[in-house]
Structure formats: structure tokens, C-alpha cells
Design a protein around this motif. Structure first.
Motif, PDB file in Angstrom:
ATOM      1  N   PHE A 255      23.936  70.377  49.750  1.00  0.00           N
ATOM      2  CA  PHE A 255      24.521  69.405  50.673  1.00  0.00           C
ATOM      3  C   PHE A 255      25.853  69.958  51.138  1.00  0.00           C
ATOM      4  N   GLY A 256      26.002  70.159  52.448  1.00  0.00           N
ATOM      5  CA  GLY A 256      27.237  70.708  52.990  1.00  0.00           C
ATOM      6  C   GLY A 256      27.962  69.705  53.859  1.00  0.00           C
ATOM      7  N   THR A 257      29.279  69.657  53.733  1.00  0.00           N
ATOM      8  CA  THR A 257      30.060  68.693  54.497  1.00  0.00           C
ATOM      9  C   THR A 257      31.496  69.191  54.618  1.00  0.00           C
ATOM     10  N   SER A 258      32.372  68.315  55.096  1.00  0.00           N
ATOM     11  CA  SER A 258      33.787  68.666  55.253  1.00  0.00           C
ATOM     12  C   SER A 258      34.629  67.975  54.199  1.00  0.00           C
ATOM     13  N   ALA A 259      35.802  68.540  53.958  1.00  0.00           N
ATOM     14  CA  ALA A 259      36.730  67.930  53.003  1.00  0.00           C
ATOM     15  C   ALA A 259      37.163  66.545  53.471  1.00  0.00           C
ATOM     16  N   LYS A 260      37.349  66.375  54.777  1.00  0.00           N
ATOM     17  CA  LYS A 260      37.785  65.084  55.309  1.00  0.00           C
ATOM     18  C   LYS A 260      36.732  64.012  55.068  1.00  0.00           C
ATOM     19  N   TYR A 261      35.464  64.368  55.160  1.00  0.00           N
ATOM     20  CA  TYR A 261      34.385  63.409  54.897  1.00  0.00           C
ATOM     21  C   TYR A 261      34.457  62.908  53.450  1.00  0.00           C
ATOM     22  N   LEU A 262      34.651  63.828  52.515  1.00  0.00           N
ATOM     23  CA  LEU A 262      34.727  63.433  51.109  1.00  0.00           C
ATOM     24  C   LEU A 262      35.944  62.548  50.851  1.00  0.00           C
ATOM     25  N   GLU A 263      37.058  62.882  51.484  1.00  0.00           N
ATOM     26  CA  GLU A 263      38.262  62.067  51.322  1.00  0.00           C
ATOM     27  C   GLU A 263      38.041  60.657  51.868  1.00  0.00           C
ATOM     28  N   THR A 264      37.380  60.573  53.021  1.00  0.00           N
ATOM     29  CA  THR A 264      37.119  59.269  53.632  1.00  0.00           C
ATOM     30  C   THR A 264      36.162  58.444  52.784  1.00  0.00           C
ATOM     31  N   LEU A 265      35.129  59.095  52.242  1.00  0.00           N
ATOM     32  CA  LEU A 265      34.199  58.400  51.346  1.00  0.00           C
ATOM     33  C   LEU A 265      34.940  57.764  50.179  1.00  0.00           C
ATOM     34  N   GLU A 266      35.816  58.561  49.574  1.00  0.00           N
ATOM     35  CA  GLU A 266      36.557  58.050  48.417  1.00  0.00           C
ATOM     36  C   GLU A 266      37.435  56.869  48.810  1.00  0.00           C
ATOM     37  N   LYS A 267      38.133  56.989  49.948  1.00  0.00           N
ATOM     38  CA  LYS A 267      39.036  55.920  50.372  1.00  0.00           C
ATOM     39  C   LYS A 267      38.271  54.634  50.663  1.00  0.00           C
ATOM     40  N   GLN A 268      37.040  54.770  51.150  1.00  0.00           N
ATOM     41  CA  GLN A 268      36.248  53.586  51.480  1.00  0.00           C
ATOM     42  C   GLN A 268      35.476  53.052  50.271  1.00  0.00           C
TER      43      GLN A 268
END
Length: 679
Positions: free
Chosen positions: A388-401
Motif C-alpha cells: 500500500f503506497g501513499t503520502s506522508a500528508k495522507y497518514l497525518e490527516t488520517l491520524e488527525k481525523q
């Protein structure tokens, strides 16, 4: 732990980072990298037992290494010695070395080589936003068949070796087919995504002048169908030498939207479904081309000037991607590989090469948060995704939400998670192991469009340490230099590569004397590739990233990586995103921080003080911003990268070029003429 400085400057040490994951013995022995090391040990009669030892050998014997990668990954083509050749008169062998100068191969042939043995199996699985129950499945046989039909169409309309074919397309299966058809003829593929504005597309395709342009009549994003027919009409009228356009029906048009595209009379219009309906499938003829023959033209972000048109070779791209896929991220035949990307980001090109491993590509087009943050993880569960590949910003946003994918989905098939696009903060490492999967290789990878690959990447045999890329890419003599061009350890400096590697660009398009290419990468440290990242080497053998070198802050002459500040500020619940720049103040520079606050929050004096205190305690007094300002949105490129330089230019009343490359160009208005920034 300690590392010795090879320049004789003694030993340096740092604090041992936190160990987050170590692969089990069975997983190590089943990995492609372990199998590669076993073969190497048998051939050399030396036991290669760890990654650092292998990396040292791959750099000191780079020709032997790349030749073995060719054989191990079973590249289709005529290899023919020598492996590398450098002109005797060259003064910069790292730049001038030519790899596999007499080899012949075809990129599409290598990606489609498994089609007979895996004919009925899925080659591509596609999900469009908002339609999870109606996935498209394209078998290997169907992929081969459609590629042959589109290749016949291109050939019959005059496309030949060396011509350019473009895609102004979403991340859909037809994009992969069109690229493979182009590559099968020895032609050159270039693409961008439909959310790019007309000016940005014209600046890119206007330079490369494709003969054929593929486009879709629309795409779906955040719950809405979007038509870009008007943009296509303007683009097709502005590209010199364009002869044909091919329209693909991707989504149903919204009520009231036009169903026709106003293509200029000088350009012939065709339709994808007509090509598949009227063209008889036939045996694909793969045109053999030299190793360094152009395959892709990729584009720099273009936020500080006209986009650079970076030309990547057939052999260099294929061989490096095979290395990165099979050896560094452990992609195997039958795996299912996903990367959240658009066709305007190099990770699309990286993803597509997974076909050469016999892997199934899982494509997704749309918002990763529609209807909610579970959508991609539900896809991962249902399609049994292994990488599964993604961006660091996506992971940060997931955590914040507050999303915890492992609580809602079965991710037992997942072995590897790759993150790139920006620096992955240590806290996101914690989040991945706590909320996504506790037994996974987290590969924070970094390289870029410039090499269509990575300098720092994963290592399936080794541990994951908090906040670090696992290791340096095999075959690449990656080092950290200080301003004097000396290699340094456990100190922040410039990422460089001291040796030649096959996936160096062929050059820039329309750069006949090579001066633009030379100045972009080879001018800072003579004979050494300078990449423009501010990094440090860890005592573990990994690498830590602090941001782009050109965005580094320099208050009182102290160089500070922007990622150090983002790491602290973005952790705060009140902050949704942030951007920091250095503003000239007399003969010095002051740090200015812009924060995008979460809904309902205000930038009070109390919050400002808490931000400053957090930065002072976790970084240093030098990192503390003198000015903190609120903005409604933070500008980013289409691939999610912050554009500190564009904001810095605005603050200093300097022009910003090519704002069409931004995902949210309107956000720049908030940074203009602010009273708080007048000095």
C-alpha cells in the motif's frame, strides 16, 4: 552506535533511535532480496549476510551488481557486454557513464511478459470514487489484447520510434494501456492529470509536442463528476504538431454538461471504444530499442519557473524499478500493489512497472476521503493488497481525523506500506504501527521525478527505526556532504550520489548542449549528483530527512530543516497544516510560520505562545518563529508537496510563475501584502 568518517575525521555518534519493527526469520528467508543475496554468495563464494555489506558491494562493484539485477529479475532483451562505458576523455565519469551501451530491449515487452502464463488472472483492478461495488477487472489477456489494438491504431496513424504520445488522463486502466501501446512501438510517453489547468498542461506538452493526445471526457472527485472538455479543447489548439486526439469515456457527464469536445479542425478526433471495436487484436510487435532510448518525459513541479522536461530511459527505468520493487519492497509475482497517485506524479510510473514483477496493479481514482477515510482501506481489504503506497500528508490527516484502519478492516494481506511525497514524521511511524498494522515493513522512501526512483528506500531484511528511511538504495553511493563537499555522518547536510547509476536522466528535452541538465544536478559539487534534500545519515545505516535544501531556514547562519518545525506544529490538535519560510530582515533572516487551523479554532496569543514553547522545547530557540500568522489554506502542488519557495517569493514581492501547477493556487492570495510582514 558509531560510524567512521571515511575522510579520516574520526568517529561520530548519535542517540539510538527507537526500534519499531523487525521482520521474522521466515519473512526474511522468503524475500526476494534474501534470494538475491544467496545467489550472490554462491557466485562469489562469500557470505553476504546483511544489508549494509550488500550495499557496500553494490557500490564498489556497481557494474557487476546491475548486471546481476538484470539476470535475477529476468529482463527480456539482449544484454551484450560491456555493462558500462565511460568515454576516456570524460572528466565527470559519474555523469558521463553509459550503461549497457549495446543492449536492446522493450519496456512494454517486459511488463507484458507474463500475459500467457497468467492470462485469466487480474492484471489491473480499478475502482472509481463513489462506486466501490462496480470495480473493473482487466485480465492479463485483456491487457495484452487492448494494448495490441491501441498499438495498431498508433502505428496506423504514423506513430513511430521516438515520437511523443501524451495522456491528459485520470488514473484509469486505459492510461496504462495507452502507455504500453506507446512503449511497444519505441515511442515516448508523457502524461499529466486532468486537475492541471490549461496553462500548466500547455507549458508541459507545448515543450514536448506530442503527436497524439489521449484524454477522458471527465473524472470523479469528492462526490462530483468533473468535465474538462473545455480545457482539452484549449490544450489541443495550443500544442504545435498535434495530429490526433483520442477521447475515453471514463465517467458519465453531469446534467447540462457538454457531451462534445471542440477539437480544432487541424486535429483528427478518435474514440477509445471505436478503436477497441474496430481494430482486430494481433500479436504485439515489440520494437527493440537501445538501453538509453527515451521512455518517459516527466516534469518538474514548475512552481519557480517553466517546468523542466526530464527524459528517462527505457533500460534505466525498467532495471531500477525492478530493483526497487523486487529487492527493496519485496514485490513478488501474484502480489497486489497499490499506490495512491495521479498520472502527473512519478509514483504512477513507479507503480505501473509492478507489472514486470507479475504483480496485479490496483488503481484508484478520486478523493481518498470520499465518502470517508476508510475508503482506501476497504479497498485494501477486499482486494487483498500486499503493498500500500501513499503520502506522508495522507497518514497525518488520517491520524488527525481519528481513523484507525486496523479496527475496521482486515489488513492481514498487507506486508509493506510505502510513504513518500514529503517527510514522514516520527509520530506517523507510531501511528502506522498502532492504528494500521503492527507487523508491516514501513518503507519511508525518497527520491523523485529527477531519477524516477529512490535514493533512500526500504530493506525487507532489516528493522524499521522511528523517523528513519530504512536504508540507502542499492547500487547508489549516496552520501551527505557539507558545504565544502566533504562526506559527513550524523550531521545535517546535502544529499548527494557519488557514482553513476542507470536511471540517471537521459537529459532534458530541448537541451541540446546539456547545460540545463548539468546545472540542475552537477554544478554544486563537481562530478557528483546533488539532489537538493537536507538530510543526515543515522548510526543505524538509515537516513533522516529535514526538507528541501532550497527551503532550509537560515536564521543567524544556522541551517534549519523545515520538517523539524512541521513535525512539532502539526501535532497540535488546533493545527490542520502549516508552512514556514525565512523572511529577509536586514542582514539576517527571521522565521515566519503560517498555520491553517482546524475548523472552529482561533489563533489566540495563548495558542501562539504554546506553538513557540513546543518548538523551543523539542527543537531549539533558533527554530522558534518570530511571526505566526493564520491562513485559510496552505498551498501545495498537485502531488501534495508544500511550496515554500512560492510563498517566500510572494512575501518578498517577487513573482511566482506557473501557479497552475498548484492544487489550490487561490490560497496564495492570503500571503500577499500582509501588514504583519512589513519590515
Amino acid at each position: 552506535m558509531t560510524n567512521q568518517d571515511p575522510n579520516g575525521n574520526g568517529y561520530h555518534s548519535d542517540t539510538q533511535p527507537k526500534l519499531l519493527w523487525m521482520p521474522e526469520k521466515d519473512r526474511i528467508h522468503n524475500s526476494r532480496l534474501y534470494q538475491f543475496m544467496v545467489e550472490l554468495s554462491e557466485k562469489k563464494n562469500i557470505l553476504y549476510h546483511d544489508y549494509n555489506q550488500l550495499h557496500h558491494w553494490s557500490v564498489s562493484h556497481s557494474e557487476e551488481f546491475w548486471s546481476m539485477v538484470w539476470d535475477f529479475c529476468k529482463v527480456e532483451g539482449a544484454k551484450k557486454p560491456p555493462v558500462a562505458f565511460c568515454p576516456p576523455e570524460s572528466t565527470t565519469p559519474a555523469k558521463d557513464t553509459q550503461w549497457f551501451p549495446y543492449a536492446k530491449l522493450n519496456y512494454a515487452e517486459n511488463l507484458l511478459r507474463d500475459w500467457r502464463t497468467r492470462a485469466a488472472a487480474d492484471a489491473i483492478i480499478f475502482q472509481c470514487e463513489g462506486d466501490p461495488e462496480q470495480r473493473q477487472h482487466l485480465s492479463w489477456q485483456q491487457l495484452y489484447r487492448q494494448t495490441s489494438q491501441v498499438a495498431s491504431f498508433l502505428h496506423n496513424h504514423g506513430v513511430k520510434k521516438g515520437d511523443v504520445v501524451a495522456g491528459y488522463l485520470p488514473n484509469i486502466p486505459q492510461t496504462v494501456v495507452a502507455m504500453l501501446a506507446t512503449a511497444s512501438l519505441g515511442a515516448i510517453w508523457t502524461s499529466t492529470s486532468p486537475d492541471f489547468g490549461t496553462e500548466s498542461v500547455i507549458e508541459r506538452f507545448g515543450q514536448t509536442q506530442p503527436k497524439v493526445l489521449f484524454f477522458a471526457q471527465g473524472y470523479q472527485y469528492n462526490g462530483k463528476p468533473v468535465s474538462y472538455r473545455d480545457k482539452v479543447a484549449e490544450v489541443s489548439a495550443s500544442i504545435p504538431g498535434l495530429e490526433h486526439v483520442v477521447e475515453i469515456s471514463a465517467v458519465a457527464p453531469s446534467p447540462g454538461q457538454s457531451t462534445k469536445t471542440a477539437i480544432p479542425d487541424t486535429v483528427s478526433q478518435h474514440f477509445w471504444h471505436d478503436i477497441l471495436d474496430s481494430t482486430v487484436p494481433c500479436e504485439l510487435g515489440f520494437t527493440p530499442v537501445p538501453f538509453d532510448h527515451p521512455l518517459y518525459i516527466l516534469y518538474s513541479s514548475g512552481t519557480t519557473g517553466k517546468p523542466k522536461c526530464i527524459v528517462h530511459s527505457v533500460g534505466g527505468t525498467l532495471l531500477n524499478h525492478l530493483k526497487e520493487h523486487q529487492l527493496q519492497t519485496d514485490i513478488r509475482s501474484g502480489d497486489r500493489v497499490f499506490f495512491f497517485t495521479t498520472c502527473g506524479w512519478m509514483m504512477w510510473n513507479w507503480l505501473v512497472s509492478g507489472l514486470a514483477c507479475g504483480a496485479t496493479l490496483v488503481l484508484y481514482d478520486g478523493s481518498p476521503f470520499y465518502p470517508d477515510g476508510n475508503v482506501l482501506w476497504q479497498l485494501a481489504e477486499q482486494e487483498q493488497i500486499t503493498l500500500f503506497g501513499t503520502s506522508a500528508k495522507y497518514l497525518e490527516t488520517l491520524e488527525k481525523q481519528g481513523y484507525r484502519p486496523k479496527d475496521n478492516t482486515d489488513l492481514s494481506s498487507l506486508r509493506t506500506l510505502c510513504s513518500t511525497g514529503s517527510v514522514l514524521a516520527p509520530e506517523q511511524f507510531d501511528y502506522v504501527y498502532d492504528a494500521i498494522h503492527d507487523d508491516i515493513q514501513l518503507a519511508s522512501i525518497s527520491g523523485g521525478t529527477d531519477i524516477c526512483g529512490c535514493f533512500a528506500i526500504g530493506n525487507p531484511l532489516g528493522p524499521v527505526y522511528r523517523g528513519e528511511c530504512q536504508g540507502l538504495a542499492l547500487g547508489m553511493d549516496v552520501q551527505v556532504f557539507n558545504d565544502n563537499g566533504q562526506a559527513i555522518y550524523q550531521q545535517q547536510g546535502e544529499l548527494v550520489c557519488r557514482n553513476s547509476f542507470p536511471n540517471q536522466p537521459v537529459g532534458f528535452w530541448n537541451d541540446p548542449d546539456g547545460s540545463k541538465y548539468h546545472n540542475a544536478y552537477w554544478n554544486s559539487f563537481p562530478g557528483v549528483w546533488h539532489h537538493g534534500d537536507f538530510v543526515s545519515l543515522s548510526s543505524t545505516g538509515g537516513m533522516v530527512f529535514y526538507g528541501r535544501s532550497d527551503a532550509v531556514l537560515n536564521p543567524s547562519g544556522i541551517r534549519i530543516g523545515t520538517a523539524e518545525i512541521y513535525r512539532q506544529v502539526n501535532r497540535l490538535e488546533e493545527v490542520k497544516d502549516s508552512l514556514v519560510i525565512g523572511q529577509n530582515k536586514g542582514t539576517d533572516v527571521r522565521v515566519v510560520l503560517f498555520v491553517q487551523l482546524t475548523e472552529g479554532e482561533q489563533l489566540t496569543d495563548e495558542l501562539k505562545a504554546r506553538i513557540q514553547k513546543t518548538i523551543r522545547e523539542h527543537c531549539s530557540p533558533r527554530h522558534v518563529p518570530e511571526v505566526i500568522l493564520a491562513v485559510k489554506d496552505v498551498p501545495r502542488t498537485k502531488s501534495g508537496k508544500l511550496v515554500e519557495l512560492a510563498v517566500r517569493n510572494i512575501v518578498h514581492n517577487q513573482p511566482v510563475k506557473n501557479i497552475g501547477a498548484l492544487a489550490n493556487p487561490e490560497s496564495l492570495e492570503e500571503f500577499k501584502d500582509r501588514d504583519e510582514l512589513k519590515i
